[in-house]
Design a protein around this motif. Sequence first.
Motif, PDB file in Angstrom:
ATOM      1  N   PHE A 155     -24.752 -20.518  18.734  1.00  0.00           N
ATOM      2  CA  PHE A 155     -24.020 -21.002  19.900  1.00  0.00           C
ATOM      3  C   PHE A 155     -22.594 -20.458  19.814  1.00  0.00           C
ATOM      4  CE2 PHE A 155     -27.322 -24.020  18.869  1.00  0.00           C
ATOM      5  CZ  PHE A 155     -27.943 -24.217  20.100  1.00  0.00           C
ATOM      6  N   THR A 156     -22.173 -19.757  20.854  1.00  0.00           N
ATOM      7  CA  THR A 156     -20.830 -19.181  20.860  1.00  0.00           C
ATOM      8  C   THR A 156     -20.043 -19.658  22.082  1.00  0.00           C
ATOM      9  OG1 THR A 156     -21.563 -17.209  22.048  1.00  0.00           O
ATOM     10  CG2 THR A 156     -21.593 -17.090  19.644  1.00  0.00           C
ATOM     11  N   ASP A 157     -18.752 -19.738  21.899  1.00  0.00           N
ATOM     12  CA  ASP A 157     -17.840 -20.005  23.007  1.00  0.00           C
ATOM     13  C   ASP A 157     -16.471 -19.450  22.627  1.00  0.00           C
ATOM     14  OD1 ASP A 157     -16.582 -21.910  21.341  1.00  0.00           O
ATOM     15  OD2 ASP A 157     -17.572 -23.609  22.299  1.00  0.00           O
ATOM     16  N   GLU A 158     -15.458 -19.812  23.385  1.00  0.00           N
ATOM     17  CA  GLU A 158     -14.123 -19.246  23.143  1.00  0.00           C
ATOM     18  C   GLU A 158     -13.557 -19.627  21.768  1.00  0.00           C
ATOM     19  OE1 GLU A 158     -13.744 -23.215  25.082  1.00  0.00           O
ATOM     20  OE2 GLU A 158     -14.863 -21.399  25.596  1.00  0.00           O
ATOM     21  N   ARG A 159     -14.104 -20.646  21.141  1.00  0.00           N
ATOM     22  CA  ARG A 159     -13.617 -21.074  19.817  1.00  0.00           C
ATOM     23  C   ARG A 159     -14.235 -20.288  18.673  1.00  0.00           C
ATOM     24  NH1 ARG A 159     -15.754 -26.828  19.777  1.00  0.00           N
ATOM     25  NH2 ARG A 159     -17.416 -25.656  20.763  1.00  0.00           N
TER      26      ARG A 159
ATOM     27  N   TYR B  27     -18.248 -19.623  16.871  1.00  0.00           N
ATOM     28  CA  TYR B  27     -19.695 -19.820  16.872  1.00  0.00           C
ATOM     29  C   TYR B  27     -20.083 -21.011  16.005  1.00  0.00           C
ATOM     30  CZ  TYR B  27     -19.872 -17.825  12.180  1.00  0.00           C
ATOM     31  OH  TYR B  27     -19.681 -17.585  10.843  1.00  0.00           O
TER      32      TYR B  27
END
Length: 180
Positions: free
Chosen positions: A20-24, A26
């Motif tokens: 799961f990846t986002d701007e923060r 993974y």
Amino acid sequence: MIQTTALPLSGLLLLQPKVFTDERGYFFEVNRSSELKDSIGDFEFVQESQSGSVQHVLRGLHYQLEKPQAKLVRVLTGRIFDVVVDLRRQSASFGHWYGLELCSDKKQQLFIPAGFAHGFLTLSDYAEVAYKTDQYYDPASERSIKWDDPELAIQWPMQQAPIVSAKDAKAQSFASADLF
């Protein structure tokens, strides 16, 4: 949430977690016992080891004869070319090798059943590799096969002579190795 891919040698598996990846950054689950059991079977890993290697270091080909180890290998930092050789005489893939690149970016794990020799070449400037085993390290049971054995003819992706330990430089040929 592990995707399991069977590789060309009997029992060898590549495990790809759901990342799961986002701007923060993974997140992923490295080890969920129920999913790992569904992917590789019922193994109790009793030891976890880690190595750090500079570029061009080649470790292996190692195995334990009397206390053979199943391994779950993961690259924490960098890239390696990971190689296994099937040493199980009763296996359809006996004497065959398989190699693949593992890197920290993909977060994959390689499951290696007992009865295989294992080694790797560091491709990046530096690599850290962690591996879990289902048997404890047993120095009296440890064996090594030459990384450049002509009978195996492993196609290592190297640009120069590798850096090997004194022990690995003295490893046995495949023809004279103790096998399963």
